[in-house]
Design a protein around this motif. Structure first.
Motif, PDB file in Angstrom:
ATOM      1  N   TYR A  48       0.782  -1.128   0.075  1.00  0.00           N
ATOM      2  CA  TYR A  48       0.089  -0.036  -0.036  1.00  0.00           C
ATOM      3  C   TYR A  48       0.902   1.346   0.205  1.00  0.00           C
ATOM      4  CZ  TYR A  48      -3.417  -3.388   1.732  1.00  0.00           C
ATOM      5  OH  TYR A  48      -4.266  -4.332   2.005  1.00  0.00           O
ATOM      6  N   ALA A  51      -2.081   4.196   4.344  1.00  0.00           N
ATOM      7  CA  ALA A  51      -3.137   3.872   4.975  1.00  0.00           C
ATOM      8  C   ALA A  51      -3.277   4.584   6.148  1.00  0.00           C
ATOM      9  CB  ALA A  51      -2.759   2.252   5.395  1.00  0.00           C
ATOM     10  N   TYR A  70      -1.329   9.268   3.776  1.00  0.00           N
ATOM     11  CA  TYR A  70      -2.800   9.277   4.221  1.00  0.00           C
ATOM     12  C   TYR A  70      -3.040  10.041   5.462  1.00  0.00           C
ATOM     13  CZ  TYR A  70      -4.485   5.501   0.932  1.00  0.00           C
ATOM     14  OH  TYR A  70      -4.825   4.784  -0.374  1.00  0.00           O
ATOM     15  N   ALA A 333      -7.353   1.673   2.646  1.00  0.00           N
ATOM     16  CA  ALA A 333      -6.075   1.625   1.887  1.00  0.00           C
ATOM     17  C   ALA A 333      -6.463   1.197   0.740  1.00  0.00           C
ATOM     18  CB  ALA A 333      -4.843   0.661   2.545  1.00  0.00           C
ATOM     19  N   SER A 347      -4.655  -8.922  -0.225  1.00  0.00           N
ATOM     20  CA  SER A 347      -5.100  -7.632   0.383  1.00  0.00           C
ATOM     21  C   SER A 347      -6.650  -7.789   0.988  1.00  0.00           C
ATOM     22  CB  SER A 347      -5.079  -6.388  -0.482  1.00  0.00           C
ATOM     23  OG  SER A 347      -5.760  -6.851  -1.676  1.00  0.00           O
TER      24      SER A 347
END
Length: 640
Positions: A48, A51, A70, A333, A347
């Motif tokens: 990712y 997140a 993020y 994410a 994921s």
């Protein structure tokens, strides 16, 4: 660290302008380093780009953190995490109009009259039991400007099974459900979402229909939601409070209950796990896996009610609610590239690691644990790893899984690099097949190779003990030591002697008899046999032992399993090689548990010894963990 709560003080990180809008907790008594380690590991490996996560317990934030670029207001397309929200929008329409969960499609969409799809019920459209194919045939994609256009594209498609007869995960049927809600309310779906949910829930940065120069796209209910951490947490708060948000009714409590109820019922769930996230991601074997727009992850076996629900997306977003622990949370994410990575990380199927780690934390025994999968032949093994030092690998028993080592895993992790895993065909590792020959020992070696372990201390109980004996016979050069509890050499034919036609006929009769008797009866008898073997402390293991056996899919007794243990083949190897690996045979002694005072395997092990734990049965590591751990630690210390 079990029983000890570490204090972590953090300063209202969720309540800086625009953060999670629930009650603040100035000082948390929970240590979230284990969860932080898991997520940071994913970001460090570049699964990712970033997140965010927020965890709420009893309406107070107990953990919130951002990773990479993020923030709580980063907008992300969350794929199937939007299914839960879309179903709630339709639920709000059910509350407000004459639309009913049992309405057939043709009642609201007359263009479907005379078509098989016209008889499909609204609830079937939202529970993946409708028979509508999961996606449009390639290369077509659902990128129309309005749902009425999307419906025209779906109308000529054939159904793939009779409504209500099967479960097939997808999203196309939800478009029909959304159009039914539009007609019932007289408004387009995005307007319904904004007016019925987004505005009252203060979801200011969320939408199903992106606004752009070409007029946008159809609101793809099954995977088109764009949202933020803050916004989705508001939605979860509403669901957690049975439809209430800030003392205002958003959807009825009955609608929330209906969404969480078992909607799959008697529908057939595919035996392969590709459509069964609950089985593959959580190792659960119950059939009530889905409600309306949400997965029923964990259920109360007595009442059938779901106490943990979720809606994971393929790209990594994972919202969940656990009613027993009064916890809800959201991990947001978007995976880079494919959802499955070469090292086995997924994921989608990896999502429950988050809720499980949170559960361990709030129960008071957090541990920094790495989870992963290792490819073996035509499948994969799920494993967990913690600690540093010499590697110790735990191998579980028949009908059980890696959880049987709970009392050993955290204790040994203080001094060693500990690994526990699910054998192929058990827990959340890949299923077995009747026609693929493998051995558990070979799988274990593959696991070691993948984790770059040249040698390890192998600790096995029952079936795990048989596998440890196979390791002594075939792979002694990969062992630092062997700790064999309640099992060493299995006196049965090995892979060198495939099943004969007569043996196959006998096995077929045994399987037929078991089916007639009932798998649940067999499980109960097996469980009671293990309990009966125990001593005065056996009741301490009753709940956890039964949970594993109850959740076991019982594939092995219901099929002609290939010879996965070397058995008599191993004896011949041991007779020839006499490996000098340090070995300890451990047995429990009680009135209900018999064992050989001179295990035959010891005559082939020059560095082998026997230890007996009194007042104890077959499951000695669960029944008397303190004595078992002391024996194991003393043995390992002397080996070093």
């Amino acid at each position: 660290m079990k029983g000890r709560l570490l204090i972590v003080i953090f300063i209202s990180i969720c309540f800086i302008a625009g953060s999670c809008n629930v009650s603040s907790v100035q000082g948390s008594r929970y240590n979230f380093s284990s969860l932080d380690s898991v997520i940071q590991g994913w970001v460090s490996k570049e699964y990712y780009p970033g997140a965010s996560i927020c965890v709420v317990k009893n309406d107070s934030v107990i953990f919130q953190k951002n990773y990479g670029s993020y923030t709580p207001n980063t907008k992300v397309y969350v794929a199937s995490a939007g299914k839960w929200v879309a179903a709630a929008v339709i639920g709000a329409v059910v509350d407000s109009t004459s639309l009913d969960w049992d309405d057939p499609v043709e009642k609201w969409l007359p263009e479907f009259k005379g078509d098989a799809k016209g008889k499909i019920l609204l609830r079937q459209l939202l529970s993946h039991t409708s028979g509508v194919r999961p996606y449009l045939p390639e290369p077509r994609v659902d990128n129309y400007n309005h749902l009425d256009s999307a419906i025209i594209e779906i109308l000529p498609l054939d159904t793939v099974f009779t409504p209500g007869s099967r479960f097939q995960y997808g999203g196309l049927a939800m478009q029909i459900a959304g159009r039914m809600a539009e007609v019932a309310m007289g408004k387009e779906f995005e307007t319904l979402f904004q007016e019925l949910l987004a505005q009252p829930l203060e979801m200011k940065n969320s939408h199903f229909t992106p606004i752009n120069t070409d007029g946008g796209h159809a609101p793809m209910l099954g995977g088109g939601l764009c949202t933020t951490l803050n916004d989705y947490i508001h939605f979860l708060s509403m669901i957690y409070h049975d439809g209430m948000y800030n003392d205002k009714r958003i959807i009825s409590a009955q609608t929330v209950k209906e969404m969480q109820a078992d909607q799959v019922k008697d529908a057939i769930i595919p035996s392969n796990n590709s459509d069964n996230y609950v089985a593959k991601g959580l190792g659960q074997s119950h059939n009530g896996i889905y409600g309306l727009g949400e997965w029923r992850e964990l259920i109360d076996k007595k009442t059938g009610e779901a106490y943990q629900i979720s809606s994971p997306g393929w790209a990594g977003a994972y919202p969940w609610i656990n009613k027993r622990e009064n916890v809800y949370g959201f991990f947001i994410a978007h995976v880079v590239g494919a959802s499955s990575k070469e090292d086995g990380f997924s994921s989608f199927y990896g999502s429950p690691v988050i809720s499980r780690t949170v559960s361990e934390i709030v129960k008071g025994h957090p541990l920094v644990v790495k989870q992963g999968r290792v490819e073996v032949g035509n499948g994969s093994l799920y494993y967990e790893e913690a600690g540093t030092g010499a590697p110790v690998i735990f191998v579980h028993g028949h009908s059980l899984d890696h959880r049987m080592w709970d009392e050993q895993f955290s204790v040994l992790a203080k001094k060693y690099r500990v690994i526990r895993y699910d054998l192929r065909g058990y827990g959340i590792s890949s299923s077995q097949t009747e026609d693929y020959q493998f051995t558990h020992a070979e799988d274990l070696v593959t696991l070691m190779d993948s984790l770059h372990i040249k040698k390890a201390h192998i600790v096995g109980l029952s079936l795990g003990g048989f596998i440890t004996a196979d390791m002594l016979a075939y792979f002694p050069d990969r062992m630092l030591s062997a700790f064999l509890a309640s099992g060493n050499i299995r006196k049965s034919k090995g892979p060198s002697e495939p099943m004969t036609p007569e043996e196959a006929r006998v096995r077929d009769k045994e399987i037929a008899a078991l089916k007639e008797k009932g798998v649940d009866v067999m499980k109960k008898e097996w469980f009671e046999g293990l309990m009966k073997s125990g001593g005065s402390q056996r009741e301490r293991m009753r709940e956890s032992l039964w949970q594993m056996i109850d959740e076991w899919d019982a594939w092995q007794p219901l099929h002609k399993e290939v010879r996965v243990v070397a058995g008599l083949d191993a004896i011949e190897k041991l007779k020839k090689n006499h490996p000098d690996v340090p070995a300890l045979i451990v047995e429990g002694h009680s009135s209900g548990n018999r064992f050989s005072k001179e295990p035959p395997i010891l005559q082939y092990l020059p560095n082998g010894k026997l230890k007996v734990i009194d007042d104890c049965g077959h499951m000695l590591n669960m029944e008397r963990p303190e004595e078992f751990n002391a024996a194991l630690e003393e043995f390992l210390k002397n080996v070093q």
